[in-house]
Design a protein around this motif. Sequence first.
Motif, PDB file in Angstrom:
ATOM      1  N   SER A  20       0.833  -1.200   0.000  1.00  0.00           N
ATOM      2  CA  SER A  20       0.000   0.000   0.000  1.00  0.00           C
ATOM      3  C   SER A  20       0.866   1.246   0.000  1.00  0.00           C
ATOM      4  CB  SER A  20      -0.923   0.011   1.218  1.00  0.00           C
ATOM      5  OG  SER A  20      -0.166   0.008   2.399  1.00  0.00           O
ATOM      6  N   ASP A  21       0.396   2.235  -0.737  1.00  0.00           N
ATOM      7  CA  ASP A  21       1.091   3.519  -0.781  1.00  0.00           C
ATOM      8  C   ASP A  21       0.999   4.147   0.598  1.00  0.00           C
ATOM      9  OD1 ASP A  21       2.249   5.904  -1.485  1.00  0.00           O
ATOM     10  OD2 ASP A  21       0.555   6.609  -2.669  1.00  0.00           O
ATOM     11  N   PRO A  22       2.143   4.461   1.204  1.00  0.00           N
ATOM     12  CA  PRO A  22       2.100   5.035   2.539  1.00  0.00           C
ATOM     13  C   PRO A  22       1.485   6.419   2.548  1.00  0.00           C
ATOM     14  CG  PRO A  22       4.335   4.991   1.688  1.00  0.00           C
ATOM     15  CD  PRO A  22       3.470   4.327   0.669  1.00  0.00           C
ATOM     16  N   LEU A  23       1.045   6.825   3.710  1.00  0.00           N
ATOM     17  CA  LEU A  23       0.638   8.212   3.858  1.00  0.00           C
ATOM     18  C   LEU A  23       1.826   9.034   3.429  1.00  0.00           C
ATOM     19  CD1 LEU A  23      -1.006   7.995   7.383  1.00  0.00           C
ATOM     20  CD2 LEU A  23      -2.179   8.417   5.236  1.00  0.00           C
ATOM     21  N   PRO A  67       2.168   2.181  11.814  1.00  0.00           N
ATOM     22  CA  PRO A  67       2.508   0.875  12.383  1.00  0.00           C
ATOM     23  C   PRO A  67       1.311  -0.070  12.353  1.00  0.00           C
ATOM     24  CG  PRO A  67       2.933   2.684  13.945  1.00  0.00           C
ATOM     25  CD  PRO A  67       2.257   3.268  12.757  1.00  0.00           C
ATOM     26  N   ALA A  68       1.585  -1.361  12.431  1.00  0.00           N
ATOM     27  CA  ALA A  68       0.526  -2.364  12.357  1.00  0.00           C
ATOM     28  C   ALA A  68      -0.486  -2.222  13.493  1.00  0.00           C
ATOM     29  CB  ALA A  68       1.145  -3.762  12.371  1.00  0.00           C
ATOM     30  N   TRP A  69      -0.052  -1.738  14.651  1.00  0.00           N
ATOM     31  CA  TRP A  69      -0.936  -1.639  15.815  1.00  0.00           C
ATOM     32  C   TRP A  69      -1.847  -0.414  15.760  1.00  0.00           C
ATOM     33  CZ3 TRP A  69       0.052   2.996  17.859  1.00  0.00           C
ATOM     34  CH2 TRP A  69       1.340   3.519  17.738  1.00  0.00           C
ATOM     35  N   ALA A  70      -1.628   0.501  14.825  1.00  0.00           N
ATOM     36  CA  ALA A  70      -2.389   1.753  14.783  1.00  0.00           C
ATOM     37  C   ALA A  70      -3.855   1.497  14.435  1.00  0.00           C
ATOM     38  CB  ALA A  70      -1.779   2.715  13.774  1.00  0.00           C
ATOM     39  N   THR A  71      -4.747   2.105  15.202  1.00  0.00           N
ATOM     40  CA  THR A  71      -6.176   1.998  14.933  1.00  0.00           C
ATOM     41  C   THR A  71      -6.570   3.032  13.887  1.00  0.00           C
ATOM     42  OG1 THR A  71      -6.792   3.625  16.607  1.00  0.00           O
ATOM     43  CG2 THR A  71      -6.585   1.319  17.341  1.00  0.00           C
ATOM     44  N   SER A  72      -7.801   2.950  13.404  1.00  0.00           N
ATOM     45  CA  SER A  72      -8.250   3.943  12.428  1.00  0.00           C
ATOM     46  C   SER A  72      -8.282   5.333  13.053  1.00  0.00           C
ATOM     47  CB  SER A  72      -9.610   3.569  11.856  1.00  0.00           C
ATOM     48  OG  SER A  72     -10.556   3.421  12.875  1.00  0.00           O
ATOM     49  N   LYS A  73      -8.588   5.433  14.351  1.00  0.00           N
ATOM     50  CA  LYS A  73      -8.550   6.733  15.031  1.00  0.00           C
ATOM     51  C   LYS A  73      -7.115   7.270  15.066  1.00  0.00           C
ATOM     52  CE  LYS A  73      -9.461   9.186  19.371  1.00  0.00           C
ATOM     53  NZ  LYS A  73      -8.291  10.002  19.190  1.00  0.00           N
ATOM     54  N   ASP A  74      -6.143   6.397  15.353  1.00  0.00           N
ATOM     55  CA  ASP A  74      -4.738   6.811  15.353  1.00  0.00           C
ATOM     56  C   ASP A  74      -4.350   7.360  13.981  1.00  0.00           C
ATOM     57  OD1 ASP A  74      -4.432   5.881  17.979  1.00  0.00           O
ATOM     58  OD2 ASP A  74      -3.664   3.927  17.325  1.00  0.00           O
ATOM     59  N   LYS A  75      -4.774   6.671  12.930  1.00  0.00           N
ATOM     60  CA  LYS A  75      -4.449   7.101  11.569  1.00  0.00           C
ATOM     61  C   LYS A  75      -5.105   8.438  11.242  1.00  0.00           C
ATOM     62  CE  LYS A  75      -3.769   2.374  10.050  1.00  0.00           C
ATOM     63  NZ  LYS A  75      -4.307   1.256   9.267  1.00  0.00           N
ATOM     64  N   ARG A  76      -6.347   8.640  11.724  1.00  0.00           N
ATOM     65  CA  ARG A  76      -7.012   9.942  11.514  1.00  0.00           C
ATOM     66  C   ARG A  76      -6.251  11.047  12.250  1.00  0.00           C
ATOM     67  NH1 ARG A  76     -11.706   7.011  12.330  1.00  0.00           N
ATOM     68  NH2 ARG A  76     -11.863   7.774  14.469  1.00  0.00           N
ATOM     69  N   ASP A  77      -5.815  10.763  13.487  1.00  0.00           N
ATOM     70  CA  ASP A  77      -5.036  11.755  14.247  1.00  0.00           C
ATOM     71  C   ASP A  77      -3.758  12.122  13.494  1.00  0.00           C
ATOM     72  OD1 ASP A  77      -6.908  11.660  16.271  1.00  0.00           O
ATOM     73  OD2 ASP A  77      -5.678  10.414  17.616  1.00  0.00           O
ATOM     74  N   PHE A  78      -3.101  11.105  12.959  1.00  0.00           N
ATOM     75  CA  PHE A  78      -1.867  11.333  12.220  1.00  0.00           C
ATOM     76  C   PHE A  78      -2.127  12.166  10.969  1.00  0.00           C
ATOM     77  CE2 PHE A  78       1.273   9.775   9.042  1.00  0.00           C
ATOM     78  CZ  PHE A  78       2.390  10.352   9.608  1.00  0.00           C
ATOM     79  N   LYS A  79      -3.179  11.815  10.244  1.00  0.00           N
ATOM     80  CA  LYS A  79      -3.521  12.556   9.021  1.00  0.00           C
ATOM     81  C   LYS A  79      -3.829  14.018   9.355  1.00  0.00           C
ATOM     82  CE  LYS A  79      -6.235  12.265   4.877  1.00  0.00           C
ATOM     83  NZ  LYS A  79      -7.578  12.483   4.476  1.00  0.00           N
ATOM     84  N   ARG A  80      -4.544  14.232  10.450  1.00  0.00           N
ATOM     85  CA  ARG A  80      -4.859  15.597  10.880  1.00  0.00           C
ATOM     86  C   ARG A  80      -3.572  16.372  11.167  1.00  0.00           C
ATOM     87  NH1 ARG A  80      -8.017  14.661  15.305  1.00  0.00           N
ATOM     88  NH2 ARG A  80      -9.627  13.973  13.887  1.00  0.00           N
ATOM     89  N   MET A  81      -2.608  15.713  11.839  1.00  0.00           N
ATOM     90  CA  MET A  81      -1.336  16.375  12.136  1.00  0.00           C
ATOM     91  C   MET A  81      -0.620  16.755  10.837  1.00  0.00           C
ATOM     92  SD  MET A  81       2.083  14.937  14.018  1.00  0.00           S
ATOM     93  CE  MET A  81       2.745  14.176  12.542  1.00  0.00           C
ATOM     94  N   LEU A  82      -0.641  15.859   9.851  1.00  0.00           N
ATOM     95  CA  LEU A  82       0.038  16.143   8.589  1.00  0.00           C
ATOM     96  C   LEU A  82      -0.626  17.268   7.809  1.00  0.00           C
ATOM     97  CD1 LEU A  82       0.829  12.587   7.208  1.00  0.00           C
ATOM     98  CD2 LEU A  82       2.406  14.195   8.256  1.00  0.00           C
ATOM     99  N   GLU A  83      -1.950  17.386   7.942  1.00  0.00           N
ATOM    100  CA  GLU A  83      -2.675  18.379   7.161  1.00  0.00           C
ATOM    101  C   GLU A  83      -2.549  19.789   7.717  1.00  0.00           C
ATOM    102  OE1 GLU A  83      -6.549  16.644   7.036  1.00  0.00           O
ATOM    103  OE2 GLU A  83      -6.055  15.402   5.294  1.00  0.00           O
ATOM    104  N   GLU A  84      -2.075  19.918   8.947  1.00  0.00           N
ATOM    105  CA  GLU A  84      -1.833  21.250   9.503  1.00  0.00           C
ATOM    106  C   GLU A  84      -0.659  21.831   8.737  1.00  0.00           C
ATOM    107  OE1 GLU A  84      -1.254  20.819  13.697  1.00  0.00           O
ATOM    108  OE2 GLU A  84      -3.290  20.101  13.995  1.00  0.00           O
ATOM    109  N   ASP A  85      -0.965  22.677   7.784  1.00  0.00           N
ATOM    110  CA  ASP A  85       0.041  23.091   6.807  1.00  0.00           C
ATOM    111  C   ASP A  85       0.451  24.548   6.975  1.00  0.00           C
ATOM    112  OD1 ASP A  85       1.747  22.607   4.707  1.00  0.00           O
ATOM    113  OD2 ASP A  85       0.263  23.073   3.178  1.00  0.00           O
TER     114      ASP A  85
END
Length: 141
Positions: free
Chosen positions: A67-70, A76-94
């Motif tokens: 899969s194409d990474p963010l 990480p494999a243990w990350a939940t969908s909420k964790d991934k949303r939090d991460f995406k939100r952090m990345l989008e703060e531009d």
Amino acid sequence: MSLGSRIRDLRKKYDLTQLDIAEQLGMGRSNFGHIENDRVIPSSEDLQRIADILHTTTDYLLGRSMSDPLPGHTAPAWATSKDKRDFKRMLEEDGEVMFDGIPMSEKDRQRVLDVLTGLFWEAKQMNKRKKVTDPKSDAAR
């Protein structure tokens, strides 16, 4: 999907030309075109530099990660969908990133983002471990 097609897809995703990447690699456009068309296999050093330019991993380019990474960062494999949303939100703060009042170059900004990414996932994992092993969390229930 081949190495060359993965490189081509990511290059187009970031709106880069073959010449843009070839110049960063210190080679001619046609040489880079041969890599994209799977006529030439890049050296390990060039492969790493291509991955860095395209904000991804060599594992993804080589087909070891399907899969194409963010934007250049895998969860990480243990990350939940909420964790991934939090991460995406952090990345989008531009907001504009500065150091000592001077705007940072895109390359330096990406390096800072890479460090923050690692710290983000470490903190998430430590918090998850703490919840599991913290006796106070049992008492609170």
